[in-house]
Design a protein around this motif. Structure first.
Motif, short mmCIF file in Angstrom:
data_model
loop_
_atom_site.label_atom_id
_atom_site.label_comp_id
_atom_site.label_asym_id
_atom_site.label_seq_id
_atom_site.Cartn_x
_atom_site.Cartn_y
_atom_site.Cartn_z
N MET A 1 0.85 -1.20 0.00
CA MET A 1 0.00 0.00 0.00
C MET A 1 0.88 1.24 0.00
N LYS A 2 0.61 2.15 -0.92
CA LYS A 2 1.31 3.42 -0.95
C LYS A 2 0.55 4.41 -0.07
N ARG A 3 1.27 5.02 0.84
CA ARG A 3 0.62 5.99 1.72
C ARG A 3 1.51 7.19 1.88
N LYS A 4 0.94 8.33 1.78
CA LYS A 4 1.69 9.57 1.90
C LYS A 4 1.03 10.45 2.93
N ARG A 5 1.83 11.01 3.84
CA ARG A 5 1.34 12.00 4.80
C ARG A 5 2.17 13.25 4.64
N SER A 6 1.55 14.36 4.42
CA SER A 6 2.28 15.62 4.28
C SER A 6 1.49 16.74 4.91
N ARG A 7 2.20 17.78 5.34
CA ARG A 7 1.53 18.96 5.88
C ARG A 7 1.18 19.89 4.73
N LEU A 8 -0.08 20.35 4.71
CA LEU A 8 -0.54 21.25 3.66
C LEU A 8 -0.41 22.70 4.13
N TYR A 9 -0.10 23.57 3.21
CA TYR A 9 0.02 24.99 3.54
C TYR A 9 -0.88 25.81 2.63
N SER A 10 -1.56 26.76 3.20
CA SER A 10 -2.44 27.64 2.43
C SER A 10 -1.61 28.74 1.79
N PHE A 11 -2.07 29.18 0.66
CA PHE A 11 -1.42 30.30 0.01
C PHE A 11 -2.09 31.62 0.37
N ILE A 12 -2.95 31.57 1.35
CA ILE A 12 -3.65 32.77 1.78
C ILE A 12 -2.92 33.38 2.97
N ALA B 1 -6.42 2.45 6.84
CA ALA B 1 -5.89 3.82 6.91
C ALA B 1 -6.99 4.84 6.69
N GLN B 2 -7.86 4.59 5.70
CA GLN B 2 -8.95 5.53 5.43
C GLN B 2 -9.87 5.67 6.64
N THR C 1 -12.22 19.87 10.19
CA THR C 1 -12.95 19.44 9.00
C THR C 1 -12.05 18.54 8.17
N ARG C 2 -12.60 17.41 7.73
CA ARG C 2 -11.87 16.48 6.87
C ARG C 2 -12.57 16.42 5.51
N VAL C 3 -11.79 16.55 4.45
CA VAL C 3 -12.30 16.41 3.09
C VAL C 3 -11.73 15.10 2.55
N LEU C 4 -12.62 14.13 2.27
CA LEU C 4 -12.21 12.77 1.89
C LEU C 4 -12.54 12.55 0.41
N LEU C 5 -11.51 12.18 -0.38
CA LEU C 5 -11.67 11.84 -1.78
C LEU C 5 -11.41 10.35 -1.94
N THR C 6 -12.36 9.61 -2.50
CA THR C 6 -12.20 8.17 -2.72
C THR C 6 -12.47 7.84 -4.18
N SER C 7 -11.79 6.79 -4.66
CA SER C 7 -11.93 6.38 -6.05
C SER C 7 -11.54 4.92 -6.18
N GLU C 8 -11.92 4.29 -7.28
CA GLU C 8 -11.47 2.94 -7.57
C GLU C 8 -10.07 2.94 -8.17
N ASN C 9 -9.55 4.12 -8.48
CA ASN C 9 -8.22 4.26 -9.08
C ASN C 9 -7.41 5.26 -8.26
N GLY D 1 -3.55 7.23 0.17
CA GLY D 1 -3.37 5.80 -0.01
C GLY D 1 -3.62 5.42 -1.45
N SER D 2 -3.82 4.15 -1.70
CA SER D 2 -4.00 3.67 -3.07
C SER D 2 -5.29 4.18 -3.68
N ARG D 3 -6.35 4.27 -2.88
CA ARG D 3 -7.66 4.62 -3.42
C ARG D 3 -8.31 5.81 -2.71
N TYR D 4 -7.55 6.56 -1.91
CA TYR D 4 -8.16 7.67 -1.18
C TYR D 4 -7.12 8.76 -0.94
N THR D 5 -7.61 9.96 -0.72
CA THR D 5 -6.82 11.07 -0.20
C THR D 5 -7.71 11.83 0.79
N LEU D 6 -7.14 12.17 1.94
CA LEU D 6 -7.90 12.88 2.96
C LEU D 6 -7.15 14.14 3.37
#
Length: 621
Positions: free
Chosen positions: A1-12, A63-64, A251-259, A278-283
């Motif tokens: 399983m590929k999993r990535k955790r990173s800190r996001l930064y706003s451009f505002i 993980a999701q 707030t969590r924004v969850l994107l899921t897909s079969e790909n 992960g393989s099929r999601y990004t949160l």
């Protein structure tokens, strides 16, 4: 399983300003008492999982789930094959990375020792105090070890752990992977059957996503709203996700897909933010967002589809304020005035007691039923608060609970809330009067009357005549008839309150929900039969004798119940006799067994507050 955790930064620019002025703490540190929950994910890591989970989607699904859970969840993980090969927990929402690190290291080899695995999961749950505890098992087969004795021992250990879970109120949900788990008699599935859990079957590992959604929403009660569904063409997609409020704790924004979802970038304004992939999601996880718009770009496979969900949460504390209104008592012998408590409940950020929550327009006017000591009052949010009333007969401790089921967000707050209410002061007692002069005069008058009576009796020698009974009236033909029955007077009192009706048994066996009949709408002079009340409530079940049980208003807000039937009526273990009338006071209960000796109804006579009366009067009867 590929999993990535990173800190996001706003451009505002506002992000950097807010970071300096708003304190950030681990979410678990601000949790109100009694709101913690706990879940352990238990993974079958036996060799057969290489066949049934080739893409390692089971680990991706764990993980999701871990990252989608609200902040009040403790999370643990264990994996087993021939023995327990990985175990970590329990971690709060601010430190879930060690759990995912443990998930990443699991490889699929060896036998299936589910007994050791479930025992470890129960041991992890024992380390935390939580109002709800859950185990989610992902497995593809039966308990199998390298010998019959070892298999039997693992099965015994598994059943012992299931029994411990049942005793402690721990629910176990099972996700069965592959064709071998289609058999509902599988030993692993027995865990959910015995602990009030749910079994899920995913023939292919790609089917796990639908199971994950069901467990998250239906079993763990996590609320999420669908923000968008994006059909991807292989190029860069550009969407803006609107979150319901800028005042959420997280707030969590969850994107899921079969790909796979690739090259995701987000522009937002918040105190902090992280990305988990992960393989099929990004949160995307946003800590105290300060803008309702989240701008996202990403790439998806051509012909694919990506679902975007929003999971928002508030970590709250409730602040209560109360004022009292006293009025003259309705009972002449009362020692205390009638007291009404007006209670206002406002909701504040658990991490900032000066920051009031639920004040956004999206919440304005939302129905929030409030239960006070078992009585439900419909209330509506106004400026982040609800107001309700409670009668206070004396000093009492009220138990208050709020029903937020109509809100599409996750609210973390302590419930029920106990509140001390101040009873009214006793009424001043009138001064004792000196009745001795009246007693002396009365005694002299009584003595004079007795003397006169003695003289009068002595003067009489004749025996007093017996007064004859009034003659019976004679009907045509000379036959005597009985005296005419007394004409019943129309009541001079008015109806108040309502009748709560509980139909507990019927001839047909049909079940009826609790019913309410608002008496205060009925004219005071009207005499009601129980049959009329049931027909008004659209009850089509026959109740023999209901047409011979009558109600009229009486003094002191009471009901006058007249029984002319052969039904059995009970109040406080007292039988209400046929041909008699009885006063039924507020909050009294009458149990009725009808003439068929099977049908049964319980009636409860309850008061209606003026605010509720106005609300109910606006509804059709």
């Amino acid at each position: 399983m590929k999993r990535k955790r990173s800190r996001l930064y706003s451009f505002i620019l506002a992000w950097f300003m807010l970071l300096a002025c708003i304190p950030t703490q681990a979410a678990a540190a601000n949790l109100p008492p009694g709101t913690s929950k706990a879940v352990v994910f238990l993974l079958d890591a036996s060799n057969s999982m290489n066949t049934n989970d080739r893409e390692r989607l089971a680990k991706d699904s764990i993980a999701q789930l871990i990252y989608s859970l609200p902040s009040n969840y403790y999370v643990g993980f264990a994996a087993y094959n021939t023995s327990v090969v990985s175990s970590v927990g329990m971690q709060d929402s601010g430190d879930r990375e060690p759990v995912m690190d443990a998930v990443d290291t699991v490889t699929y080899i060896g036998y299936t020792n589910a007994g050791a695995g479930l025992t470890t999961a129960m041991e992890l749950l024992d380390t935390v105090s939580a109002s709800e505890k859950t185990v989610v098992i992902l497995s593809d087969g039966e308990i199998i070890m390298n010998s019959d004795d070892a298999t039997a021992e693992s099965s015994r250990q598994f059943q012992a752990a299931v029994e411990a879970a049942r005793t402690q109120g721990v629910r176990i949900h099972v996700i069965g992977l592959g064709a071998d788990m289609a058999d509902e008699d599988n030993t692993i599935f027995s865990a959910s059957a015995q602990t009030n859990g749910v079994n899920y079957h995913a023939p292919q590992s790609a089917d796990i996503q639908a199971v994950i959604d069901s467990i998250l929403q239906e079993q763990l009660g996590v609320k999420k709203t669908r923000a968008a569904i994006v059909d991807t063409d292989g190029g860069t997609e550009d969407i803006t996700v609107n979150i319901p409020s800028i005042n959420t704790s997280r707030t969590r924004v969850l994107l899921t897909s079969e790909n796979p979802i690739q090259n995701l970038k987000a522009d937002f304004s918040a105190v902090n933010g992280w990305q988990y992939s992960g393989s099929r999601y990004t949160l995307l996880e946003l800590d105290h967002p300060t803008d309702t718009a989240v701008h996202i770009t990403f790439q998806g496979r051509a012909g694919g589809q990506i679902k975007v969900d929003v999971i928002s949460e508030y970590v709250l504390v409730t602040q209560l304020q109360v004022s009292y209104t006293d009025s003259n008592p309705t009972e002449p012998e009362a020692e205390y005035p009638d007291r009404m408590a007006d209670i206002t409940a406002a909701f504040y950020d658990a991490g900032d007691s000066d920051r009031q929550m639920l004040t956004d327009p999206v919440f304005q006017g939302m129905l929030i039923p409030v239960m006070v000591d078992g009585d439900v009052t419909p209330c509506y949010l106004k400026d982040g608060a609800v107001t309700f009333q409670r009668t206070v007969p004396a000093g009492v401790k009220a138990s208050i609970q709020f029903d937020f089921t109509r809100l599409d967000t996750n609210l973390i707050l302590e419930q029920p809330i106990s509140m001390e209410l101040e009873g009214p002061a006793a009424l001043p007692k009138p001064p004792l009067e000196d009745y001795r002069p009246q007693i002396i005069v009365g005694s002299l008058i009584l003595l004079a009357l007795i003397s006169m009576l003695i003289i009068w009796l002595a003067s009489r020698r004749k025996r007093a005549k017996v007064v004859p009974q009034p003659p019976a009236t004679t009907a045509a033909g000379g036959a005597a008839t009985a005296p005419t029955a007394r004409t019943e007077e129309t009541s001079r009192y008015g109806y108040v309150g309502r009748l709560n009706i509980y139909i507990t048994n019927t001839l047909s066996g049909h079940d009826f929900p609790p019913l309410t009949y608002n008496l205060f709408r009925i004219p005071g002079g009207k005499k009601l039969s129980l049959q009329e009340i049931l027909e008004s409530c659209e009850v089509d079940e026959p109740f023999e004798g209901a047409d011979k049980i009558f109600f009229q208003p009486a003094a002191g807000h009471c009901l006058l119940l007249t029984n002319e039937s052969d039904c059995t009526l009970m109040q406080n273990r007292e039988i209400l006799m046929k041909g008699h009338s009885y006063e039924i006071s507020l909050n009294s209960k009458v149990d009725i067994t009808f003439e068929d000796e099977r049908s049964e109804i319980a009636l409860q006579y309850r008061d209606v507050k003026p605010s509720d009366m106005r609300l109910l009067a606006a509804e059709p009867q």
